[in-house]
Design an enzyme around this catalytic site. Structure first.
Site, PDB file in Angstrom:
ATOM      1  N   TYR A 209       0.887  -1.290   0.112  1.00 27.37           N
ATOM      2  CA  TYR A 209       0.724   0.138   0.015  1.00 27.37           C
ATOM      3  C   TYR A 209       0.665   0.900  -0.010  1.00 27.37           C
ATOM      4  O   TYR A 209       1.050   2.413   0.909  1.00 27.37           O
ATOM      5  CB  TYR A 209      -0.863   0.222   1.447  1.00 27.37           C
ATOM      6  CG  TYR A 209      -1.328  -1.318   1.198  1.00 27.37           C
ATOM      7  CD1 TYR A 209      -2.543  -2.010   0.146  1.00 27.37           C
ATOM      8  CD2 TYR A 209      -1.413  -1.943   2.290  1.00 27.37           C
ATOM      9  CE1 TYR A 209      -3.250  -2.938   1.025  1.00 27.37           C
ATOM     10  CE2 TYR A 209      -2.056  -3.253   2.104  1.00 27.37           C
ATOM     11  CZ  TYR A 209      -3.014  -3.401   1.244  1.00 27.37           C
ATOM     12  OH  TYR A 209      -3.521  -5.287   2.137  1.00 27.37           O
TER      13      TYR A 209
ATOM     14  N   ASP B 271     -14.634 -15.829   7.242  1.00 21.18           N
ATOM     15  CA  ASP B 271     -12.614 -16.033   7.323  1.00 21.18           C
ATOM     16  C   ASP B 271     -12.530 -15.367   8.318  1.00 21.18           C
ATOM     17  O   ASP B 271     -12.303 -14.451   8.979  1.00 21.18           O
ATOM     18  CB  ASP B 271     -13.189 -14.246   6.550  1.00 21.18           C
ATOM     19  CG  ASP B 271     -11.412 -13.597   6.003  1.00 21.18           C
ATOM     20  OD1 ASP B 271     -11.088 -14.375   6.274  1.00 21.18           O
ATOM     21  OD2 ASP B 271     -11.071 -12.621   5.399  1.00 21.18           O
TER      22      ASP B 271
ATOM     23  N   LYS C  76      -2.675 -16.591   7.335  1.00 17.15           N
ATOM     24  CA  LYS C  76      -1.680 -15.653   8.020  1.00 17.15           C
ATOM     25  C   LYS C  76      -1.002 -16.175   9.611  1.00 17.15           C
ATOM     26  O   LYS C  76      -0.391 -17.593   9.476  1.00 17.15           O
ATOM     27  CB  LYS C  76      -3.295 -14.715   9.379  1.00 17.15           C
ATOM     28  CG  LYS C  76      -3.345 -13.777   8.437  1.00 17.15           C
ATOM     29  CD  LYS C  76      -3.339 -12.113   8.756  1.00 17.15           C
ATOM     30  CE  LYS C  76      -3.644 -11.147   7.770  1.00 17.15           C
ATOM     31  NZ  LYS C  76      -4.605 -10.540   7.200  1.00 17.15           N
TER      32      LYS C  76
ATOM     33  N   TYR D  52     -13.289  -6.890   5.272  1.00 15.96           N
ATOM     34  CA  TYR D  52     -11.800  -6.551   4.338  1.00 15.96           C
ATOM     35  C   TYR D  52     -11.335  -8.345   4.491  1.00 15.96           C
ATOM     36  O   TYR D  52     -11.418  -8.938   5.243  1.00 15.96           O
ATOM     37  CB  TYR D  52     -10.577  -6.074   5.334  1.00 15.96           C
ATOM     38  CG  TYR D  52      -9.428  -6.551   4.644  1.00 15.96           C
ATOM     39  CD1 TYR D  52      -8.795  -5.819   3.580  1.00 15.96           C
ATOM     40  CD2 TYR D  52      -8.868  -7.886   4.597  1.00 15.96           C
ATOM     41  CE1 TYR D  52      -8.057  -6.132   2.634  1.00 15.96           C
ATOM     42  CE2 TYR D  52      -7.531  -7.934   3.985  1.00 15.96           C
ATOM     43  CZ  TYR D  52      -7.167  -6.857   2.982  1.00 15.96           C
ATOM     44  OH  TYR D  52      -5.677  -6.562   1.703  1.00 15.96           O
TER      45      TYR D  52
HETATM   46  C1  LIG Z   1      -5.292 -10.833   5.739  1.00 14.76           C
HETATM   47  C2  LIG Z   1      -6.628 -10.715   5.904  1.00 14.76           C
HETATM   48  C3  LIG Z   1      -6.815 -11.309   4.437  1.00 14.76           C
HETATM   49  C4  LIG Z   1      -6.057 -11.595   3.434  1.00 14.76           C
HETATM   50  O1  LIG Z   1      -5.026 -12.473   2.981  1.00 14.76           O
HETATM   51  P1  LIG Z   1      -3.194 -12.316   2.485  1.00 14.76           P
HETATM   52  O2  LIG Z   1      -3.100 -13.531   2.795  1.00 14.76           O
HETATM   53  O3  LIG Z   1      -2.649 -11.219   2.638  1.00 14.76           O
HETATM   54  O4  LIG Z   1      -3.807 -12.282   0.788  1.00 14.76           O
HETATM   55  C5  LIG Z   1      -7.898 -12.080   4.293  1.00 14.76           C
HETATM   56  N1  LIG Z   1      -8.858 -11.756   4.726  1.00 14.76           N
HETATM   57  C6  LIG Z   1      -8.794 -11.395   6.138  1.00 14.76           C
HETATM   58  C7  LIG Z   1      -9.647 -10.966   7.297  1.00 14.76           C
HETATM   59  C8  LIG Z   1      -7.237 -10.875   6.774  1.00 14.76           C
HETATM   60  O5  LIG Z   1      -6.935 -10.586   7.616  1.00 14.76           O
END
Ligand SMILES: *Cc1c(COP(=O)(O)O)cnc(C)c1O
Length: 526
Positions: free
Chosen positions: A110, A339, A368, A238
């Site tokens: 970013y 997610d 993550k 997000y």
């Molecule tokens: C970081 C994140 C993503 C994206 O993961 P990347 O490994 O950066 O592609 C998707 N959803 C959530 C909730 C996140 O915190």
């Protein structure tokens, strides 16, 4: 040189090499050869020690030994021997060049290549400390974007990586399989919310979201309902930076408004109500309720970050929202995707945030902390209903996704070791005590006039300001000067530290947040 390689692989960085010379070696001595190979490292040479049968006294008395030893001490104390000064100059030049290459040629997350922000160069990291090239050590309050739950340079994870490298780093997953993948799948299914039974291993969090969305669309296409092709979600979410994921990120305040025209048009409900006291209050579900009731015929799935909306503003909400959502999705025939990329693996005080609501999604995305922050890996884990549904009534339709590095053995081995380390350790009590300490140390900051809200859940502490800081760069630099690594964004200064952080280290993080508030933002009058 062999011993040097093995020292480097154990994380020792050379500042000095002491060599024992054979008598009369001169030009072709070990020390000369090593100095040629390592021009940046001071090499000290001393005469060879006598055989074991002889006393050391004569040897110690030799002038060359005394000179060599005092040179060693000077280097260790940081006094650079006179004839090494030119090497220091050379080191600084290398450092300047390194930062220039970065500034001119490397994109950071970013950022603009025209006006890149300041970066700090890291030499190594260990435990909860990040060591900069200038020698400063910063207490890590970010766990490298929420991944490094065990801290850095973790012996168990290093060993898993080294062992796997000795077998194979990668083989293709098409037509082949391996123990690291099956071991990881078994571990994940043993600890995932009930009902999730099939694992799709992929490159990253964003890709796992792509896979989950694709599964949902394919599921309804195979059911003969191709009109169910939209995804419903909430504002302030997000889900990643790839195109499918971008389409379900917050459409207004999010990072991707530029691409609006190119994105799939999805359906957005109002975000859940902010809440950390879950015994009372409205969870804000009514907006999603009316959206789904009205449009469920077009909706393939709902995707949501359970209990904590992360990058969309670190918003914590009542798990009752998820219970209502699960029920309504079942009634209206809509798939539910959680997610858990940010919340998975203990961050919120439960292994997965879904457990706060005691519901299971149809598909769960993880990433993550999956590898303890060692390397990139994601997974979309589906229920049998979904995994069988996508292949149609005769089971013949493949799931059309298969990244090159799918099931990467190195990443799988590290992930399996990371999960084992987490489950074998007292993660729950660690996260609990981080939570208690963050409540104690951050809550009082709510008294500052510029602070809108302070909220804590598990190992997540958030200080939300009323307005975004005018100069985020300065705020970042001030935090580094306080000896901590935090990366404020938007209106929030937050911490998601490694679970192994000590209470002293955590206090340094809270203290640094308080001190930048003192320095940059005036306290309210009363
Ligand atoms: C970081 C994140 C993503 C994206 O993961 P990347 O490994 O950066 O592609 C998707 N959803 C959530 C909730 C996140 O915190």
């Amino acid at each position: 040189m062999c011993s040097r390689e093995s020292q480097l692989s154990r994380g020792f960085l050379f500042c000095l090499q002491a060599m024992c010379n054979w008598p009369g070696e001169g030009q072709h001595s070990n020390a000369v050869a090593v100095q040629r190979a390592l021009p940046e490292v001071p090499v000290v040479s001393i005469p060879q020690v006598p055989p074991l049968s002889e006393p050391l006294t004569n040897w110690v008395a030799l002038k060359d030994v005394a000179d060599g030893m005092s040179q060693v001490l000077r280097v260790m104390k940081g006094e650079i021997p006179g004839d090494e000064e030119h090497l220091q100059g050379a080191k600084q030049e290398v450092q300047v060049e390194h930062l220039q290459i970065d500034q001119n040629h490397l994109w950071h997350p970013y950022t603009s290549m025209v006006k890149p922000g300041r970066v700090w160069s890291v030499r190594s990291a260990e435990g909860c400390l990040i060591q900069l090239e200038d020698g400063r050590r910063l207490v890590d309050g970010m766990a490298s974007w929420w991944c490094a739950i065990h801290g850095y340079n973790v012996p168990e994870l290093n060993a898993a990586a080294a062992n796997q490298l000795g077998q194979m780093s990668h083989v293709m997953f098409g037509g082949l399989t391996h123990r690291p993948a099956t071991l990881l799948a078994k571990q994940l299914l043993d600890c995932a919310p009930e009902g999730l039974t099939q694992v799709f291993l992929c490159d990253s969090g964003s890709v796992s979201v792509e896979v989950a969305l694709k599964m949902s669309l394919q599921y309804w296409a195979m059911k003969g309902k191709p009109s169910k092709c939209r995804i419903a979600t909430v504002q302030r979410g997000y889900h990643g930076d790839t195109f499918g994921a971008m389409s379900v990120c917050d459409p207004v305040r999010g990072m991707h408004t530029l691409f609006k025209g190119a994105l799939a048009q999805q359906l957005f409900a109002e975000p859940p109500e902010l809440s950390t006291d879950w015994s009372t209050g409205d969870d804000g579900f009514s907006s999603m309720e009316s959206l789904l009731k009205e449009r469920h015929q077009e909706v393939a799935a709902v995707i949501i970050e359970p209990v904590v909306q992360g990058a969309g503003g670190m918003r914590i909400y009542n798990p009752s929202y998820l219970q209502k959502l699960r029920k309504l999705c079942d009634e209206l025939d809509v798939l539910l995707i959680f997610d858990e990329i940010a919340t998975g693996f203990g961050r919120t005080g439960k292994l997965f945030a879904a457990e706060h609501a005691q519901v299971s999604p149809d598909i769960m995305c993880i990433g993550k902390a999956l590898t303890g922050g060692y390397c990139t890996l994601g997974a979309a884990i589906a229920s049998e209903k979904v995994s069988h549904g996508v292949s149609g009534p005769d089971g013949r339709q493949p799931l059309m996704h298969g990244p090159t590095f799918m099931g990467n053995p190195l990443a799988c081995s590290i992930a399996a070791a990371s999960i084992q380390l987490l489950l074998d350790g007292p993660w729950h009590s660690r996260v609990k005590s981080i939570e208690e300490q963050l409540v104690r140390e951050l809550r009082p900051l709510a008294a500052y006039a510029e602070v809108e809200d302070v909220r804590v859940l598990g190992a997540i502490g958030v200080v939300e300001l009323k307005t975004a800081p005018a100069e985020p760069q300065k705020l970042q630099a001030a935090l580094v000067d306080q000896g901590v690594w935090l990366r404020p964004f938007g209106r929030t200064i937050y911490t998601m530290p490694p679970f192994v952080i000590s209470s002293e280290e955590l206090s340094r993080i809270s203290g640094a947040i308080a001190s930048v508030l003192d320095a940059h933002i005036p306290r309210s009058a009363e």
